[in-house]
Design a protein around this motif. Structure first.
Motif, mmCIF file in Angstrom:
data_model
loop_
_atom_site.group_PDB
_atom_site.id
_atom_site.type_symbol
_atom_site.label_atom_id
_atom_site.label_comp_id
_atom_site.label_asym_id
_atom_site.label_seq_id
_atom_site.Cartn_x
_atom_site.Cartn_y
_atom_site.Cartn_z
ATOM 1 N N ASP A 1 1.019 -1.081 0.107
ATOM 2 C CA ASP A 1 0.394 -0.482 0.544
ATOM 3 C C ASP A 1 1.048 1.389 -0.066
ATOM 4 O O ASP A 1 1.697 1.121 0.936
ATOM 5 C CB ASP A 1 -0.633 -0.113 1.490
ATOM 6 C CG ASP A 1 -1.991 1.445 1.536
ATOM 7 O OD1 ASP A 1 -1.027 2.309 1.621
ATOM 8 O OD2 ASP A 1 -3.192 1.024 1.312
ATOM 9 N N TYR A 2 0.853 2.026 -1.174
ATOM 10 C CA TYR A 2 1.530 3.068 -0.939
ATOM 11 C C TYR A 2 1.009 4.157 -0.132
ATOM 12 O O TYR A 2 2.091 5.162 0.414
ATOM 13 C CB TYR A 2 1.227 4.273 -2.169
ATOM 14 C CG TYR A 2 1.639 3.636 -3.424
ATOM 15 C CD1 TYR A 2 2.709 3.861 -3.635
ATOM 16 C CD2 TYR A 2 0.604 2.981 -4.594
ATOM 17 C CE1 TYR A 2 3.515 3.200 -4.768
ATOM 18 C CE2 TYR A 2 0.916 2.609 -5.094
ATOM 19 C CZ TYR A 2 2.078 2.333 -5.904
ATOM 20 O OH TYR A 2 2.543 1.933 -6.768
ATOM 21 N N GLU B 1 -1.433 -4.766 -5.898
ATOM 22 C CA GLU B 1 -1.717 -3.129 -4.990
ATOM 23 C C GLU B 1 -2.899 -3.423 -4.461
ATOM 24 O O GLU B 1 -3.913 -3.745 -4.818
ATOM 25 C CB GLU B 1 -1.684 -2.461 -6.522
ATOM 26 C CG GLU B 1 -0.734 -2.008 -7.234
ATOM 27 C CD GLU B 1 0.176 -0.238 -7.490
ATOM 28 O OE1 GLU B 1 -0.969 0.695 -6.533
ATOM 29 O OE2 GLU B 1 0.639 -0.292 -8.555
ATOM 30 N N TRP B 2 -2.290 -3.701 -3.012
ATOM 31 C CA TRP B 2 -3.630 -3.567 -1.943
ATOM 32 C C TRP B 2 -3.752 -2.597 -1.665
ATOM 33 O O TRP B 2 -3.188 -2.330 0.478
ATOM 34 C CB TRP B 2 -3.005 -4.849 -1.327
ATOM 35 C CG TRP B 2 -3.560 -5.643 -0.211
ATOM 36 C CD1 TRP B 2 -5.346 -5.721 -0.654
ATOM 37 C CD2 TRP B 2 -3.051 -6.504 0.870
ATOM 38 N NE1 TRP B 2 -5.269 -6.553 0.307
ATOM 39 C CE2 TRP B 2 -4.315 -7.174 1.002
ATOM 40 C CE3 TRP B 2 -2.289 -6.301 1.453
ATOM 41 C CZ2 TRP B 2 -4.628 -8.081 2.631
ATOM 42 C CZ3 TRP B 2 -2.328 -7.119 2.412
ATOM 43 C CH2 TRP B 2 -3.349 -8.306 3.075
ATOM 44 N N ALA C 1 -3.823 3.760 -5.980
ATOM 45 C CA ALA C 1 -3.573 2.351 -6.716
ATOM 46 C C ALA C 1 -3.552 2.320 -7.562
ATOM 47 O O ALA C 1 -2.916 2.109 -8.679
ATOM 48 C CB ALA C 1 -3.918 1.425 -6.177
ATOM 49 N N ARG C 2 -5.069 3.224 -8.286
ATOM 50 C CA ARG C 2 -5.804 3.100 -9.293
ATOM 51 C C ARG C 2 -4.401 4.175 -9.930
ATOM 52 O O ARG C 2 -4.781 3.730 -11.222
ATOM 53 C CB ARG C 2 -6.971 4.030 -9.235
ATOM 54 C CG ARG C 2 -8.007 2.807 -9.226
ATOM 55 C CD ARG C 2 -9.601 3.587 -8.431
ATOM 56 N NE ARG C 2 -10.228 2.890 -7.997
ATOM 57 C CZ ARG C 2 -11.112 2.049 -8.821
ATOM 58 N NH1 ARG C 2 -11.049 2.784 -10.652
ATOM 59 N NH2 ARG C 2 -12.049 1.392 -8.582
ATOM 60 N N THR D 1 -9.496 -5.539 -6.594
ATOM 61 C CA THR D 1 -9.916 -6.550 -6.256
ATOM 62 C C THR D 1 -9.468 -7.606 -6.048
ATOM 63 O O THR D 1 -10.330 -8.873 -5.332
ATOM 64 C CB THR D 1 -11.590 -6.573 -7.262
ATOM 65 O OG1 THR D 1 -12.009 -5.584 -7.274
ATOM 66 C CG2 THR D 1 -12.608 -8.064 -6.260
ATOM 67 N N ASN D 2 -8.898 -8.562 -7.266
ATOM 68 C CA ASN D 2 -8.046 -9.886 -7.278
ATOM 69 C C ASN D 2 -6.716 -9.439 -5.797
ATOM 70 O O ASN D 2 -6.906 -10.580 -4.923
ATOM 71 C CB ASN D 2 -7.180 -9.777 -8.074
ATOM 72 C CG ASN D 2 -8.594 -10.222 -9.289
ATOM 73 O OD1 ASN D 2 -10.060 -10.747 -9.026
ATOM 74 N ND2 ASN D 2 -8.112 -10.587 -10.886
ATOM 75 N N SER D 3 -6.534 -8.476 -5.701
ATOM 76 C CA SER D 3 -5.251 -8.206 -4.534
ATOM 77 C C SER D 3 -6.070 -8.758 -3.260
ATOM 78 O O SER D 3 -5.777 -9.075 -1.846
ATOM 79 C CB SER D 3 -5.084 -6.724 -4.410
ATOM 80 O OG SER D 3 -3.982 -7.318 -5.726
#
Length: 179
Positions: free
Chosen positions: A32-33, A61-62, A73-74, A132-134
């Motif tokens: 996470d940033y 990216e979580w 993240a986007r 979503t997958n993360s």
């Protein structure tokens, strides 16, 4: 690790891949940033990539720290469409203070991205699918937070030294080489 899970973890078509795309071992990082420990791992991961020509690194990216993290993240994931993910990734972690929508656009500018295109790509279906997958993978594997690393059948959580990361990758190579 079940082979089906390894495939999803290491070969998600929405996940950024750095290093050798055909490497003999994959290091996966969930981050996470807005995670201060993730920030500290940027340089060791970069040094691993530079020093190990057979290493493949997959980023998940979580954004576990909320809406600002998701906006960051986007933006970062959207930079893939312009072929500047690593530049954006480093610029995002260079942000002073909290990463969010405004700071992500500043980082994108510094990384040399087309901001109008980036803002459009931030809404792409593949960006949504990656996030979503993360979350689904993190929940399924019971990850505790960021940064989380997976190599071979071993997971590690938190800040690690370069030598510790090399040892993790070495153990993964040994594990994956066994019949």
């Amino acid at each position: 690790m079940p082979e089906e899970l390894r495939q999803v973890l290491e070969h998600d078509p929405t996940a950024p891949v750095l290093g050798n795309p055909n490497g003999d071992v994959t290091l996966t990082e969930f981050f996470d940033y807005n995670c201060p420990f993730c920030r500290k791992m940027v340089d060791p991961i970069h040094r691993l990539i530079l020093s190990d020509p057979n290493l493949r690194v997959v980023f998940h990216e979580w954004p576990v720290f909320g809406a600002d993290s998701e906006a960051a993240a986007r933006a970062s994931l959207a930079s893939l469409q312009q072929g500047r993910y690593w530049q954006m990734h480093r610029a995002m972690f260079a942000i002073r203070g909290r990463a969010g929508a405004d700071t992500a656009l500043q980082a994108a500018k510094e990384a040399g991205l087309d901001l109008a295109r980036l803002q459009q790509d931030m809404q792409a279906e593949q960006v949504e699918r990656h996030i979503t997958n993360s979350f689904l993978l993190g929940d399924h594997m019971g990850l505790m937070g960021t940064p989380s690393f997976i190599a071979g059948d071993e997971g590690a959580f938190g800040e690690y030294s370069l030598d510790d990361m090399r040892a993790l990758i070495g153990r993964a190579r040994e594990t994956l080489a066994r019949p």
